[in-house]
Design a protein around this motif. Structure first.
Motif, PDB file in Angstrom:
ATOM      1  N   SER A  30     -72.429  56.414  59.884  1.00  0.00           N
ATOM      2  CA  SER A  30     -73.460  54.767  60.235  1.00  0.00           C
ATOM      3  C   SER A  30     -74.398  55.535  60.744  1.00  0.00           C
ATOM      4  CB  SER A  30     -72.492  54.206  61.863  1.00  0.00           C
ATOM      5  OG  SER A  30     -72.701  55.433  62.999  1.00  0.00           O
ATOM      6  N   SER A  31     -75.438  56.772  61.078  1.00  0.00           N
ATOM      7  CA  SER A  31     -76.399  57.410  60.776  1.00  0.00           C
ATOM      8  C   SER A  31     -77.190  57.473  59.650  1.00  0.00           C
ATOM      9  CB  SER A  31     -75.950  58.745  61.464  1.00  0.00           C
ATOM     10  OG  SER A  31     -75.541  58.626  62.340  1.00  0.00           O
ATOM     11  N   TYR A  32     -76.627  56.995  58.446  1.00  0.00           N
ATOM     12  CA  TYR A  32     -77.205  57.221  57.324  1.00  0.00           C
ATOM     13  C   TYR A  32     -77.350  56.007  56.128  1.00  0.00           C
ATOM     14  CZ  TYR A  32     -75.199  62.181  58.045  1.00  0.00           C
ATOM     15  OH  TYR A  32     -75.288  63.266  57.821  1.00  0.00           O
ATOM     16  N   ARG A  33     -78.897  56.338  56.027  1.00  0.00           N
ATOM     17  CA  ARG A  33     -78.849  55.401  55.392  1.00  0.00           C
ATOM     18  C   ARG A  33     -78.357  55.728  53.597  1.00  0.00           C
ATOM     19  NH1 ARG A  33     -83.765  54.678  55.819  1.00  0.00           N
ATOM     20  NH2 ARG A  33     -83.587  52.725  56.807  1.00  0.00           N
ATOM     21  N   MET A  34     -78.060  53.944  53.136  1.00  0.00           N
ATOM     22  CA  MET A  34     -77.185  54.792  51.683  1.00  0.00           C
ATOM     23  C   MET A  34     -77.857  53.835  50.354  1.00  0.00           C
ATOM     24  SD  MET A  34     -74.350  56.529  52.988  1.00  0.00           S
ATOM     25  CE  MET A  34     -73.118  56.838  51.237  1.00  0.00           C
ATOM     26  N   HIS A  35     -77.741  54.377  49.031  1.00  0.00           N
ATOM     27  CA  HIS A  35     -78.444  54.482  48.706  1.00  0.00           C
ATOM     28  C   HIS A  35     -77.530  54.716  46.563  1.00  0.00           C
ATOM     29  CE1 HIS A  35     -81.608  56.311  49.903  1.00  0.00           C
ATOM     30  NE2 HIS A  35     -81.207  56.389  51.434  1.00  0.00           N
ATOM     31  N   TRP A  36     -77.596  53.575  46.626  1.00  0.00           N
ATOM     32  CA  TRP A  36     -77.009  53.503  45.039  1.00  0.00           C
ATOM     33  C   TRP A  36     -77.889  53.524  43.832  1.00  0.00           C
ATOM     34  CZ3 TRP A  36     -72.243  53.818  44.203  1.00  0.00           C
ATOM     35  CH2 TRP A  36     -71.041  53.206  44.549  1.00  0.00           C
ATOM     36  N   PHE A  37     -77.381  55.039  42.640  1.00  0.00           N
ATOM     37  CA  PHE A  37     -78.837  54.758  41.679  1.00  0.00           C
ATOM     38  C   PHE A  37     -77.630  55.218  40.676  1.00  0.00           C
ATOM     39  CE2 PHE A  37     -82.245  57.319  43.677  1.00  0.00           C
ATOM     40  CZ  PHE A  37     -82.418  57.439  44.966  1.00  0.00           C
ATOM     41  N   ARG A  38     -79.085  54.964  39.621  1.00  0.00           N
ATOM     42  CA  ARG A  38     -77.724  55.513  37.913  1.00  0.00           C
ATOM     43  C   ARG A  38     -78.888  56.188  36.951  1.00  0.00           C
ATOM     44  NH1 ARG A  38     -78.445  48.949  35.997  1.00  0.00           N
ATOM     45  NH2 ARG A  38     -80.531  48.815  35.900  1.00  0.00           N
ATOM     46  N   GLN A  39     -77.410  56.389  36.034  1.00  0.00           N
ATOM     47  CA  GLN A  39     -78.546  57.260  35.080  1.00  0.00           C
ATOM     48  C   GLN A  39     -77.495  56.820  33.871  1.00  0.00           C
ATOM     49  OE1 GLN A  39     -78.634  61.288  35.724  1.00  0.00           O
ATOM     50  NE2 GLN A  39     -80.215  62.045  34.425  1.00  0.00           N
ATOM     51  N   ALA A  40     -78.673  56.683  33.074  1.00  0.00           N
ATOM     52  CA  ALA A  40     -78.205  56.099  31.803  1.00  0.00           C
ATOM     53  C   ALA A  40     -77.811  56.881  30.593  1.00  0.00           C
ATOM     54  CB  ALA A  40     -78.896  54.605  31.413  1.00  0.00           C
ATOM     55  N   PRO A  41     -77.242  56.989  29.958  1.00  0.00           N
ATOM     56  CA  PRO A  41     -77.630  58.462  28.760  1.00  0.00           C
ATOM     57  C   PRO A  41     -78.837  57.784  28.111  1.00  0.00           C
ATOM     58  CG  PRO A  41     -75.633  57.283  27.826  1.00  0.00           C
ATOM     59  CD  PRO A  41     -76.345  56.540  28.987  1.00  0.00           C
ATOM     60  N   GLY A  42     -79.481  60.043  28.487  1.00  0.00           N
ATOM     61  CA  GLY A  42     -81.355  59.659  27.103  1.00  0.00           C
ATOM     62  C   GLY A  42     -82.183  59.525  28.205  1.00  0.00           C
ATOM     63  N   LYS A  43     -81.138  59.236  30.026  1.00  0.00           N
ATOM     64  CA  LYS A  43     -82.783  58.236  30.417  1.00  0.00           C
ATOM     65  C   LYS A  43     -82.732  59.261  32.012  1.00  0.00           C
ATOM     66  CE  LYS A  43     -82.878  53.715  28.654  1.00  0.00           C
ATOM     67  NZ  LYS A  43     -82.715  51.899  29.020  1.00  0.00           N
ATOM     68  N   GLU A  44     -83.616  59.192  32.543  1.00  0.00           N
ATOM     69  CA  GLU A  44     -83.249  59.538  34.100  1.00  0.00           C
ATOM     70  C   GLU A  44     -83.255  58.837  34.717  1.00  0.00           C
ATOM     71  OE1 GLU A  44     -88.152  61.851  33.612  1.00  0.00           O
ATOM     72  OE2 GLU A  44     -87.794  59.865  34.963  1.00  0.00           O
TER      73      GLU A  44
END
Length: 117
Positions: A30-44
């Motif tokens: 409960s102390s942390y900000r949570m994030h979602w990221f994604r990475q597609a093939p060949g991309k950052e």
């Protein structure tokens, strides 16, 4: 040390839905900000969404706004990403991350999402 484990990825047709989960252990979730990221093939790797420690504030990348919803259950130490109206360009490995402030100190191993046309 925080451990993060994503689940819920898979293969879905365009227009379908998936719900990703990220279970945390080893820290004060409960102390942390949570994030979602994604990475597609060949991309950052790119930012998808984040949610404040209390869950009261959320933010989305423009490419997913209106289709994805981030939420969290602090009692279950879990953050979710509900993905609707999926497109082939949403195909990627999705990662959750946790951190204090706006940092991303801890990362999961990722879960594959594949959207077929």
């Amino acid at each position: 040390q925080v451990q993060l484990v994503e689940s819920g990825g898979g293969l879905v047709q365009a227009g379908g839905s998936l719900r990703l989960s990220c279970a945390a252990s080893g820290g004060t979730f409960s102390s942390y900000r949570m994030h979602w990221f994604r990475q597609a093939p060949g991309k950052e790797r790119e930012f998808v969404s984040r949610i404040s420690p209390s869950g009261s504030q959320t933010y989305y990348a423009g490419s997913v706004k209106g289709r994805f919803t981030i939420s969290r259950d602090n009692a279950k130490n879990t953050v979710y990403l509900q993905m609707n109206s999926l497109k082939p360009e949403d195909t990627a490995v999705y990662y959750c991350a946790a951190g204090l402030g706006f940092r991303t100190d801890y990362w999961g191993q990722g879960t594959q999402v594949t959207v077929s046309s």
